[in-house]
Design an enzyme around this catalytic site. Structure first.
Site, PDB file in Angstrom:
ATOM      1  N   LYS A 281     -23.855  10.994  26.983  1.00 49.62           N
ATOM      2  CA  LYS A 281     -23.777  12.460  26.919  1.00 49.62           C
ATOM      3  C   LYS A 281     -24.553  13.060  28.084  1.00 49.62           C
ATOM      4  O   LYS A 281     -25.616  12.531  28.484  1.00 49.62           O
ATOM      5  CB  LYS A 281     -24.359  12.917  25.591  1.00 49.62           C
ATOM      6  CG  LYS A 281     -24.214  14.406  25.289  1.00 49.62           C
ATOM      7  CD  LYS A 281     -24.759  14.691  23.876  1.00 49.62           C
ATOM      8  CE  LYS A 281     -24.575  16.161  23.505  1.00 49.62           C
ATOM      9  NZ  LYS A 281     -25.116  16.426  22.150  1.00 49.62           N
TER      10      LYS A 281
ATOM     11  N   SER B  17     -22.083  18.903  19.313  1.00 49.21           N
ATOM     12  CA  SER B  17     -21.978  19.137  20.733  1.00 49.21           C
ATOM     13  C   SER B  17     -21.610  17.890  21.534  1.00 49.21           C
ATOM     14  O   SER B  17     -21.341  17.985  22.729  1.00 49.21           O
ATOM     15  CB  SER B  17     -23.287  19.696  21.265  1.00 49.21           C
ATOM     16  OG  SER B  17     -24.354  18.835  20.937  1.00 49.21           O
TER      17      SER B  17
ATOM     18  N   SER C  59     -24.812  16.955  15.781  1.00 50.95           N
ATOM     19  CA  SER C  59     -24.007  16.831  17.004  1.00 50.95           C
ATOM     20  C   SER C  59     -23.519  15.449  17.348  1.00 50.95           C
ATOM     21  O   SER C  59     -22.814  15.290  18.338  1.00 50.95           O
ATOM     22  CB  SER C  59     -24.817  17.364  18.194  1.00 50.95           C
ATOM     23  OG  SER C  59     -24.949  18.754  18.077  1.00 50.95           O
TER      24      SER C  59
END
Lengths: 489, 99, 492
Positions: C76, C151, C175
């Site tokens: 990420k 996210s 997330s």
């Protein structure tokens, strides 16, 4: 209208740890810009603080030396404000739960001992350094250096118990001495390692209610503190006398012009939005850590002075001078032990400090040439009246530059001390023969001429005669010979 | 719980954010909606509860030694929008301190 | 075996091939790019930074004998990597290259893992759909009109379509678990303090954890064992050895799972409830026992979360000011406008909204009513979980109230978006681990999931339950020698 000034101080002490408070970057004075930085103290995304136990240890030492209550559990907090020298735009400090509370510092002001109470001492990190605007081509810019960001600071807050600049100056002087004494900081105000802000307000004498206070920031010398506070007291007094109100403000003191300037400040009141630092655990200080810190503290200056008064009957003035620095106090004590402490004190306070000043030597510089044992041997000769005053001073000077004991030095410089009656009697009799006038004056009752005659013998001996012996001999000769002044057979 | 226009401006200033005039009203409403929702917490019994702390207590602190993460000035300023001679360069700082 | 098809293997299988010499690390890390990405990436947009050369360099440096030898991992974009930019889905960090690797990245590399690229995300991890990325949204491989969740939408989608067998995300309020649920993959949020946050760009300091994505339960165990453990550079990591997850295939015989049905009596789509009931039956078939009881409703958790998270975020994001890195407004002539113009242009609207909310919650006069109250409510929520775990070894509940929603469906109502986190935020507030486990697809072919929550340091138990669910409770297929097929998304 007579006013009383009410003043409180906030002092920041930069600690002399090897590395910063929350990362392993070295703490170093004068390094090239941004050479002692890392992701943590630069506030890079993703970086986290990692606390330095030496910072806590230093805080403990100061807290114990000042008689504070040490919190078994204290907490770091974030204090938010935006400024270019702030890597995270929040400072890690302590808010609700500081490491130390209470305590007091005893200070000598105008020949009295006064105790000034503290509110708290806590740990925090220093900011980077930003520089005043400079021209850069066709625009103006400022530079920022983060070498100092993250260096550990102790913030010490006093109760508002000061009434003038002199008291504040004396407090700072004592604080500076203490932080150097216990080895946590060099307290150098010029380098910014000891900084002070003062909160000043005025109230009519006898009134309980506190007036509006102003804050004077970034005072970086003792004189500056004294002058700035005096100036602010005068300024506020003048305004109040003129019927005007005092406005809350932050002031900067300009030492060169001896004036205070109001800093531009934001309209909104300070809202630092403190909250407990989630990236750090609570600081736990157990009894064993406190015991170790206390054991590591040297005998504090006031305790030392008191002990010297008891053990050596040393006057307070002497103790004051000798306890200026711990290494000086240690040096004195090593010399004084087993000898005449007052004699040691005199010689150290006058001659040794003079030589050190002239040559810009530290105590360590002096001590490497004249270790305590060597000075003690010298002092023993002086005490035994084997070295007359002026000669003693000379020998003292030689010791600073040359090796060897007193006898060796005398020999090397071809000097002989004349201290026996056998050496000196001929000189005395010669002088008395050469100066019949003063001799008669003395016998007629003018005892002051004794000094003149003694001086003449000293001169004749080339300063090598021990004055006390000369004086005794002159007296006995004057007393013993007949009116005609002829020498006895 | 409704956020006033003054509160919104004060908060925006503290956060160094600019709220365009046309957004102010809707933003105020959005924030107020969340805060009103947060009022639900008043209904919980929180008597005698201390705030949560997650960092493990008694964790050992660092020794006073370098830890190998130091950067040289070139690397430290490599990502800077403007830098020179190892310094970060910013617009002129006139003595405005604190919020 | 030829290089073709390496991308379909599990991480464990892939590492074994590389260690034995059957495949090179280079082939292992390129396989997903050459095959799966060619089919999917242009539409899905899971990746924001990548580079063939960077991958080749990383593959060449990867230790051939490590537990993760040659395994590619999408990371990420809020985890600092030396070999790629780290932009957190934001304009304010456009092109930013950190001068260091996050601790979890360093550990990954030391174990032989290869960073495959950086995954797309909601800006600064604030969002539940990856629609708030400044670099464009990521789409769900199972239905390109729908969100992958957020996210960590990029990493979840990449594992789902086969770019790589593992990915790293971050989980502050769900997330990792919510995008895992939306993308049909496993998503693990560890116990707070078990994975280092050093190098994870902070959002909510007391809530954030690095999270793991995989297509198989055993792969999560392998990755967890490599990454977990105390890090001196993160003072919030727990001292001592992390939980042992090596018995992830030991089954759930004799374990009890809590069944707080009051939580999904209303407000949860029927197909999700159906998936949940199927999970309960699978667990019982595997020998676990169901224990029914009521649990604290999620609305308190949502309120608590949004006060604590935004407060901490407003503080953590103060450092983005155009001085030392990132975007700087070119027209700023003084310091104040440097800050205001840079931050107002550099942060997207959702981030600005949360910064304002958080600043408000911390501001003088409101701190007690908001932040402090929320932190105390959090303690209450921890107690509730602790009490629940007195009655069971882990909890079974939904991961999300809905199936994956369509792009644009929730962006006009922030509160609605926040409420979709209702089942995941509890774990972050309590600091406990949570695992999202994929279940059979819905009738329309959309991913569904169940969520398992356990007490602190129960990752081992959660993975055992996750494995049991992977084999639908069939004890004969529990052992690690038995690999499960993965329900791949199909191009329509």
């Amino acid at each position: 209208m007579a006013y009383e000034a009410v003043i409180g101080l906030e002092c920041h002490i930069q600690l002399a740890t090897r590395t910063k408070m929350f990362c392993g970057c070295p703490v170093e004075f004068g390094a090239p810009a941004n050479s002692n930085v890392c992701p943590v103290c630069l506030g890079l995304p993703g970086a986290l603080p990692f606390p330095n136990r030496a910072g806590v240890d230093a805080a403990l030492k100061l807290g114990l030396a000042l008689g504070c209550r040490i919190a078994p559990e204290s907490e770091f907090a974030r204090k938010h404000y935006f400024y270019p020298d702030m890597p995270k735009n929040y400072q890690i400090t302590q808010y609700d739960r500081p490491l130390c509370e209470g305590g007091a510092l005893t200070v000598r002001v105008s020949e009295r001992d006064r105790e000034f109470a503290l509110i708290r001492i806590h740990l925090e990190e220093d900011t980077g350094k930003s520089f005043h605007p400079e021209k850069h081509g066709d625009r103006r810019i400022s530079r920022v250096d983060f070498n100092r960001a993250g260096v550990p600071l102790l913030e010490l807050v006093t109760r508002p118990e000061f009434h003038d600049g002199l008291e504040c100056g004396a407090f700072l002087t004592a604080l500076r001495r203490l932080v150097r004494w216990i080895g946590i900081s060099d307290g150098d105000m010029e380098k910014g390692h000891l900084r002070c802000d003062a909160n000043v307000s005025l109230r009519p004498v006898g009134s309980e209610k506190l007036g509006v206070k102003t804050e004077i920031k970034n005072l970086n010398s003792i004189r500056g503190v004294e002058r700035a506070i005096a100036a602010e007291i005068a300024r506020q007094g003048a305004r109040l006398d003129a019927g005007e109100r005092i406005e809350q403000a932050t002031l900067l003191y300009d030492a060169d012009g001896d004036r205070l300037a109001v800093m531009r400040s934001k309209e909104h009141a300070h809202d630092y939005r403190y909250f407990p630092e989630p990236d750090l655990p609570r600081v736990e200080v157990g009894a064993d850590w406190i015991d170790r810190a206390r054991a590591a503290l040297p005998e504090l200056p006031w305790a030392r002075a008191a002990r010297w008064a008891r053990e050596y009957s040393l006057p307070a003035y002497d103790a004051g001078v000798l306890c200026e620095q711990r290494d000086l106090a240690d040096y004195f004590e090593a010399c004084a032990r087993g000898g005449d402490a007052k004699l040691a004190s005199n010689w150290i306070m006058t001659e040794m400090l003079r030589v050190m000043r002239e040559r810009e030597w530290s105590v360590a510089d002096w001590s490497s040439r004249v270790p305590p044992a060597r000075l003690a041997a010298f002092l023993a000769r002086v005490a035994a009246r084997e070295l007359p005053g002026p000669l003693a001073k000379q020998v003292f000077g030689w010791m600073a530059d040359e090796a060897g004991d007193v006898a060796g030095l005398l020999e090397r410089h071809g000097v002989k001390v004349q201290s026996s009656a056998g050496d000196l009697l001929p000189l005395v009799r010669a002088v008395l023969a050469e100066h019949p006038g003063p001799v008669s004056q003395y016998r007629a009752g003018k005892s002051a001429t004794l000094g003149f005659l003694v001086g003449q013998v000293m001169k004749k001996s080339g300063g090598q005669a021990v004055p006390q012996v000369v004086q005794e001999l002159v007296r006995s000769e004057l007393a013993g010979s007949d009116v005609s002044g002829s020498a006895p057979a | 719980m409704s956020i006033s226009r003054e509160d919104l401006e004060r908060i925006a200033e503290l956060a160094r954010l600019e709220i365009p005039a046309e957004r102010a009203e809707s933003l105020g409403r959005e924030l107020s909606a969340v805060l009103t929702f947060a009022e639900a917490l008043r209904r919980l019994d929180l008597a005698g509860l201390e705030p949560s702390v997650f960092a493990p207590a008694g964790a050992p602190m660092r020794e006073d030694e370098p830890d190998g993460r130091q950067l040289d000035p070139a690397r430290a300023t490599a990502a800077a929008p403007e830098s020179e001679d190892g310094y970060f360069i910013v617009p002129p700082i006139v003595d405005v301190l604190e919020p | 075996m030829s290089a073709a098809g390496l991308w379909r293997l599990s991480a464990a299988q892939l590492a074994e091939r590389v260690r034995s010499g059957e495949a090179t690390a280079a082939a292992a890390s390129e396989s997903g790019w050459e095959e799966a990405a060619r089919v999917w990436e242009r539409d899905v947009h899971a990746v924001v930074h990548e580079g063939r050369e960077a991958r080749a360099t990383a593959a060449a440096a990867a230790p051939r004998s490590g537990p993760m030898a040659g395994v590619p991992v999408l990371v990420k974009d809020n985890l600092c990597t030396l070999d790629y930019p780290t932009t957190c889905g934001s304009r304010i960090l456009a092109h930013y290259r950190p001068p260091y690797d996050a601790t979890v990245i360093a550990r990954l590399r030391a174990a032989g893992g290869v960073v495959a690229g950086k995954g797309n995300m909601d800006e600064f991890a604030m969002g539940s759909s990856t629609e708030y990325s400044a670099y464009g949204p990521t789409r769900n491989p199972f239905d390109l009109e729908r969100v992958p969740g957020g996210s960590s939408g990029g990493p979840a989608a990449a594992v789902a379509y086969g770019l790589c067998p593992l990915a790293l995300g971050s989980d502050t309020g769900g997330s990792v678990r919510q995008p895992a649920a939306f993308c049909g993959v496993y998503g693990l949020k560890p116990t707070y303090g078990r994975l280092s946050r050093y190098g994870l760009v902070a959002f909510g300091s007391s809530l954030d954890q690095v999270g793991l994505f995989a297509r198989h339960a055993g792969d999560l165990a392998m990755l967890y064992a490599v990454l977990a453990g105390h890090d001196p550079w993160d003072a919030t990591t727990r001292p001592g050895p992390p939980p042992d997850v090596s018995s992830w295939d030991a089954g759930v015989e004799g374990l009890r799972f809590g069944w707080p049905a009051n939580l999904w009596r209303e407000g949860v789509e029927p197909e999700i409830v159906e998936a949940l009931e199927g999970a309960a039956e699978d667990l019982e078939r595997a020998g676990a026992r169901r224990v029914a009881f009521d649990f604290l409703p999620g609305e308190y958790a949502v309120a608590t979360y949004y006060l604590v998270a935004t407060a901490e975020a407003s503080s953590n994001l103060a450092r983005f000011d155009g001085v030392r890195y990132g975007y700087r407004d070119p027209a700023a002539a003084d310091v104040r406008s440097l800050y205001v113009r840079t931050r107002s242009a550099g942060f997207g609207p959702e981030v600005q909204r949360r910064i304002l909310l958080g600043t408000y919650a911390l501001s003088a006069g409101f701190y007690d009513a908001y932040y402090l109250t929320a932190q105390r409510a959090r303690t209450r929520i921890r107690h509730e979980y602790a009490q629940a775990f007195g009655k069971c070894d882990f909890l079974l509940m939904p991961a999300t109230p809905t199936l994956p929603f369509k792009l644009g469906e929730k962006t006009s109502d922030p509160l609605a978006m926040y409420l979709s986190d209702v089942f995941t935020i509890g774990a972050n507030l309590a600091g406990i681990p949570g695992l999202s486990v994929p279940r059979p697809l819905s009738r329309a072919g959309l991913p569904r999931a169940a969520q398992l929550l356990g007490p602190e340091d129960s990752e081992g138990v959660l993975l055992r339950a996750g494995r049991a669910l992977e084999v639908r409770g069939d004890r004969s297929r529990m052992s690690r020698a038995h690999h499960q097929e993965f329900a791949w998304p199909t191009r329509r």
